[in-house]
Write a protein that holds these residues in place. Structure first.
Motif, PDB file in Angstrom:
ATOM      1  N   THR A 300       9.762  -1.304 -34.013  1.00  0.00           N
ATOM      2  CA  THR A 300       8.434  -1.678 -33.859  1.00  0.00           C
ATOM      3  C   THR A 300       8.012  -1.145 -32.203  1.00  0.00           C
ATOM      4  OG1 THR A 300       8.661  -3.679 -34.982  1.00  0.00           O
ATOM      5  CG2 THR A 300       7.225  -3.945 -33.351  1.00  0.00           C
ATOM      6  N   ILE A 301       7.070  -0.524 -32.251  1.00  0.00           N
ATOM      7  CA  ILE A 301       6.341  -0.070 -31.129  1.00  0.00           C
ATOM      8  C   ILE A 301       4.762  -0.206 -30.838  1.00  0.00           C
ATOM      9  CG2 ILE A 301       5.780   1.965 -29.641  1.00  0.00           C
ATOM     10  CD1 ILE A 301       8.221   3.287 -30.668  1.00  0.00           C
ATOM     11  N   SER A 302       4.615  -1.188 -29.765  1.00  0.00           N
ATOM     12  CA  SER A 302       3.323  -1.723 -29.439  1.00  0.00           C
ATOM     13  C   SER A 302       2.788  -2.139 -30.681  1.00  0.00           C
ATOM     14  CB  SER A 302       1.983  -0.439 -29.297  1.00  0.00           C
ATOM     15  OG  SER A 302       2.404   0.027 -28.047  1.00  0.00           O
ATOM     16  N   GLY A 303       3.444  -3.048 -31.343  1.00  0.00           N
ATOM     17  CA  GLY A 303       3.187  -3.903 -32.489  1.00  0.00           C
ATOM     18  C   GLY A 303       3.239  -3.278 -33.731  1.00  0.00           C
ATOM     19  N   GLN A 304       3.495  -2.007 -33.802  1.00  0.00           N
ATOM     20  CA  GLN A 304       3.446  -1.240 -35.189  1.00  0.00           C
ATOM     21  C   GLN A 304       4.976  -0.827 -35.601  1.00  0.00           C
ATOM     22  OE1 GLN A 304       0.638  -0.203 -37.208  1.00  0.00           O
ATOM     23  NE2 GLN A 304       2.515   0.090 -38.209  1.00  0.00           N
ATOM     24  N   VAL A 305       5.387  -1.301 -36.887  1.00  0.00           N
ATOM     25  CA  VAL A 305       6.386  -0.860 -37.284  1.00  0.00           C
ATOM     26  C   VAL A 305       6.589   0.529 -37.905  1.00  0.00           C
ATOM     27  CG1 VAL A 305       8.400  -1.473 -39.022  1.00  0.00           C
ATOM     28  CG2 VAL A 305       6.946  -3.213 -38.033  1.00  0.00           C
ATOM     29  N   ILE A 306       7.405   1.391 -37.148  1.00  0.00           N
ATOM     30  CA  ILE A 306       7.670   2.658 -37.747  1.00  0.00           C
ATOM     31  C   ILE A 306       8.945   2.561 -38.727  1.00  0.00           C
ATOM     32  CG2 ILE A 306       8.293   4.937 -36.883  1.00  0.00           C
ATOM     33  CD1 ILE A 306       6.746   4.500 -34.278  1.00  0.00           C
ATOM     34  N   PRO A 307       8.826   2.997 -39.853  1.00  0.00           N
ATOM     35  CA  PRO A 307       9.886   2.705 -40.783  1.00  0.00           C
ATOM     36  C   PRO A 307      10.995   3.945 -40.586  1.00  0.00           C
ATOM     37  CG  PRO A 307       8.022   3.685 -41.882  1.00  0.00           C
ATOM     38  CD  PRO A 307       7.444   3.329 -40.619  1.00  0.00           C
ATOM     39  N   LYS A 308      12.162   3.554 -40.886  1.00  0.00           N
ATOM     40  CA  LYS A 308      13.364   4.340 -40.973  1.00  0.00           C
ATOM     41  C   LYS A 308      12.912   5.668 -41.629  1.00  0.00           C
ATOM     42  CE  LYS A 308      18.253   4.337 -42.587  1.00  0.00           C
ATOM     43  NZ  LYS A 308      19.367   3.649 -43.290  1.00  0.00           N
ATOM     44  N   ASP A 309      13.534   6.751 -41.085  1.00  0.00           N
ATOM     45  CA  ASP A 309      13.436   8.135 -41.462  1.00  0.00           C
ATOM     46  C   ASP A 309      12.075   8.870 -41.326  1.00  0.00           C
ATOM     47  OD1 ASP A 309      16.150   8.690 -42.160  1.00  0.00           O
ATOM     48  OD2 ASP A 309      15.817   7.877 -44.227  1.00  0.00           O
ATOM     49  N   ALA A 310      11.204   7.917 -40.709  1.00  0.00           N
ATOM     50  CA  ALA A 310       9.690   8.369 -40.500  1.00  0.00           C
ATOM     51  C   ALA A 310       9.782   9.633 -39.462  1.00  0.00           C
ATOM     52  CB  ALA A 310       8.647   7.365 -40.042  1.00  0.00           C
ATOM     53  N   HIS A 311       8.891  10.489 -39.576  1.00  0.00           N
ATOM     54  CA  HIS A 311       8.808  11.560 -38.509  1.00  0.00           C
ATOM     55  C   HIS A 311       7.834  11.062 -37.557  1.00  0.00           C
ATOM     56  CE1 HIS A 311      10.279  14.842 -41.377  1.00  0.00           C
ATOM     57  NE2 HIS A 311      11.212  14.431 -40.664  1.00  0.00           N
ATOM     58  N   VAL A 312       8.149  11.239 -36.163  1.00  0.00           N
ATOM     59  CA  VAL A 312       7.228  10.794 -35.168  1.00  0.00           C
ATOM     60  C   VAL A 312       6.952  12.031 -34.132  1.00  0.00           C
ATOM     61  CG1 VAL A 312       7.464   9.158 -33.024  1.00  0.00           C
ATOM     62  CG2 VAL A 312       8.558   8.436 -35.117  1.00  0.00           C
ATOM     63  N   VAL A 313       5.603  12.066 -33.997  1.00  0.00           N
ATOM     64  CA  VAL A 313       5.190  13.089 -32.871  1.00  0.00           C
ATOM     65  C   VAL A 313       4.839  11.985 -31.685  1.00  0.00           C
ATOM     66  CG1 VAL A 313       3.569  14.769 -32.446  1.00  0.00           C
ATOM     67  CG2 VAL A 313       4.070  14.337 -34.769  1.00  0.00           C
ATOM     68  N   ALA A 314       5.306  12.260 -30.494  1.00  0.00           N
ATOM     69  CA  ALA A 314       5.086  11.482 -29.268  1.00  0.00           C
ATOM     70  C   ALA A 314       4.307  12.436 -28.394  1.00  0.00           C
ATOM     71  CB  ALA A 314       6.534  11.230 -28.610  1.00  0.00           C
ATOM     72  N   PHE A 315       3.141  12.151 -28.110  1.00  0.00           N
ATOM     73  CA  PHE A 315       2.110  12.935 -27.237  1.00  0.00           C
ATOM     74  C   PHE A 315       2.378  12.652 -25.973  1.00  0.00           C
ATOM     75  CE2 PHE A 315       0.343  13.322 -31.433  1.00  0.00           C
ATOM     76  CZ  PHE A 315      -0.401  14.398 -31.477  1.00  0.00           C
ATOM     77  N   ILE A 316       3.138  13.752 -25.165  1.00  0.00           N
ATOM     78  CA  ILE A 316       3.493  13.786 -23.583  1.00  0.00           C
ATOM     79  C   ILE A 316       1.999  13.946 -23.033  1.00  0.00           C
ATOM     80  CG2 ILE A 316       4.415  15.295 -22.024  1.00  0.00           C
ATOM     81  CD1 ILE A 316       7.031  16.003 -23.999  1.00  0.00           C
ATOM     82  N   GLY A 317       1.296  14.771 -23.503  1.00  0.00           N
ATOM     83  CA  GLY A 317      -0.223  15.020 -22.663  1.00  0.00           C
ATOM     84  C   GLY A 317      -0.732  13.779 -22.651  1.00  0.00           C
ATOM     85  N   SER A 318      -0.809  12.930 -23.525  1.00  0.00           N
ATOM     86  CA  SER A 318      -1.478  11.698 -23.400  1.00  0.00           C
ATOM     87  C   SER A 318      -0.721  10.699 -22.594  1.00  0.00           C
ATOM     88  CB  SER A 318      -1.467  10.961 -24.928  1.00  0.00           C
ATOM     89  OG  SER A 318      -2.091   9.538 -24.922  1.00  0.00           O
ATOM     90  N   ALA A 319       0.609  10.744 -22.574  1.00  0.00           N
ATOM     91  CA  ALA A 319       1.543   9.704 -21.867  1.00  0.00           C
ATOM     92  C   ALA A 319       1.253  10.243 -20.438  1.00  0.00           C
ATOM     93  CB  ALA A 319       2.927  10.123 -22.184  1.00  0.00           C
ATOM     94  N   ASN A 320       0.877  11.339 -19.947  1.00  0.00           N
ATOM     95  CA  ASN A 320       0.652  11.533 -18.645  1.00  0.00           C
ATOM     96  C   ASN A 320      -0.670  11.323 -18.011  1.00  0.00           C
ATOM     97  OD1 ASN A 320       3.566  12.304 -18.075  1.00  0.00           O
ATOM     98  ND2 ASN A 320       2.948  14.521 -18.920  1.00  0.00           N
ATOM     99  N   ARG A 321      -1.458  10.965 -18.801  1.00  0.00           N
ATOM    100  CA  ARG A 321      -2.911  10.547 -18.545  1.00  0.00           C
ATOM    101  C   ARG A 321      -3.122   8.953 -18.691  1.00  0.00           C
ATOM    102  NH1 ARG A 321      -7.412  14.252 -17.526  1.00  0.00           N
ATOM    103  NH2 ARG A 321      -6.446  16.451 -17.601  1.00  0.00           N
TER     104      ARG A 321
END
Length: 404
Positions: A300-321
């Protein structure tokens, strides 16, 4: 969401990133069937928590071959099996073993020893354009500099440097397959690159030289030794990461400084501020915009459940802003302290080549300032984004200057 990956949006994705951080910080994007993460704390957690977010993409059968290929750097399953372990797509303990062996080539002392050669290369490149009063900062300088550096580290002949650029571009662009784009040349590029490096490895096995491939062949820590597949994987990783990241960092830094005249004037008057300007460029226009992970369990991240084996794209460019982490995040502040950006990742996968990229950028900008005055971007030039949605930069950046 298609607009997130358009050429125009990739030139300036930051307003959309802000909207997503505020309203959809974690959401499922279908197609291509990936979970996307945009806030600083969430992105940092995804990148650093290898117990819950694996760098290995595993057996998720629901993903398309194209998506799998893009996530693995454009390589299909059969090719991956021949390549060995890739540092960025392995987890402990294998990652720990690989990193401990490769780290020896990137110690602070080893990186610092490269500075005179990097400076000489920078001067050689600028000598070619010094009398023209105009140059493409990307094609004439920001691209060839890191390519030459990494080629020399690997022991690659100068005549083959253009092959490096082509292969690197194709591999990075292969990630576009995730979002409906095409990268028809990526598989061929990998095959050509593997065949080329196999030849280099065979040569170094017969006659070792003072280069990184020879060092990797000889690297051993107790019972741990790199296989040919491991060395092939590391060669392509060093090629792509050492080329694309630094090319875009240098290009982005020049572009950002020329767009902020007061900051540029400060750097020229006080060269000690250059390191801060580079760090702020890394934050503001992160050369790598996104990284990939796979959920090992329901998370669970920010109230959203990401299910097991799901692919995740983490946006570094957004995080840094993210305004939750950085005051005035869209402001280019070369004196920003602290500046805890994650442009080079976070945790065990923090970029191995970060010190080299920083050194190359510092030397490149220092030499530019020493050689040229009154820089100006060419007006009315339409910028084209660098290939591959995971990177942020431009293909050309023409500027005029006066030689000192």
């Amino acid at each position: 969401m298609e607009s997130l990956f358009s050429d125009q949006m990739r030139l300036n994705p930051f307003p959309l990133y802000r909207q997503l951080r505020d309203h959809k910080p974690v959401f499922y994007l279908d197609p291509p069937g990936v979970w996307t993460v945009f806030r600083f704390d969430d992105v940092k957690a995804v990148l650093s928590d290898h117990a819950r977010f694996s760098s290995s993409y595993g057996p998720r059968q629901a993903a398309s071959d194209a998506t799998e290929s893009a996530l693995q750097g454009g390589v299909g399953p059969a090719e991956r099996a021949r390549q060995g372990s890739v540092l960025i797509t392995t987890d402990p303990p294998r990652h720990t073993d690989l990193r401990s062996l490769v780290n020896r080539a990137f110690t602070p002392r080893a990186v610092a020893a490269l500075e005179p050669r990097i400076e000489a290369i920078a001067h050689e490149l600028l000598d070619k354009v010094a009398g023209d009063g105009r140059m493409d900062i990307v094609g004439d300088f920001a691209y060839p500099l890191p390519v030459i550096v990494i080629a020399e580290l690997l022991g690659i002949p100068a005549k083959d440097r253009d092959k490096f650029k082509h292969w690197s571009d194709e591999v990075v662009a292969s990630a576009d397959r995730m979002v409906g784009g095409e990268a028809a040349g990526s598989q061929q590029a990998h095959e050509e690159m593997n065949a080329y490096f196999r030849g280099i490895i065979e040569e170094r096995q017969r006659a070792p030289e003072d280069d990184l491939v020879s060092a990797l062949l000889q690297a051993q820590d107790g019972e741990h030794k790199l296989s040919e597949g491991d060395i092939l994987a590391l060669c392509w990783l060093l090629l792509v990461a050492g080329n694309e990241t630094t090319t875009n960092l240098i290009g982005n830094a020049v572009r950002t400084l020329l767009e902020h005249e007061e900051a540029f004037a400060l750097v020229r008057e006080h060269p000690t501020l250059l390191s801060g300007a580079i760090e702020e460029t890394l934050r503001l226009r992160s050369p790598i915009q996104a990284m990939f992970r796979r959920a090992v369990e329901d998370v669970t991240i920010s109230g959203q459940v990401i299910p097991k084996d799901a692919h995740v794209v983490a946006f570094i460019g957004s995080a840094n802003r993210d305004e939750r982490q950085f005051a005035d995040p869209d402001l280019f502040d070369i004196t920003r302290t602290p500046n805890p950006h994650i442009a080079f990742g976070h945790g065990i996968h923090f970029c191995l080549g970060a010190p080299l990229a920083r050194l190359e950028a510092k030397v490149a900008l220092t030499v530019l300032m020493e050689r040229f005055s009154s820089w100006q971007l060419v007006r009315d030039f339409e910028l084209t984004p660098a290939r591959g949605f995971i990177v942020h930069g431009v293909t050309e950046l023409p500027m005029t200057f006066t030689s000192r």
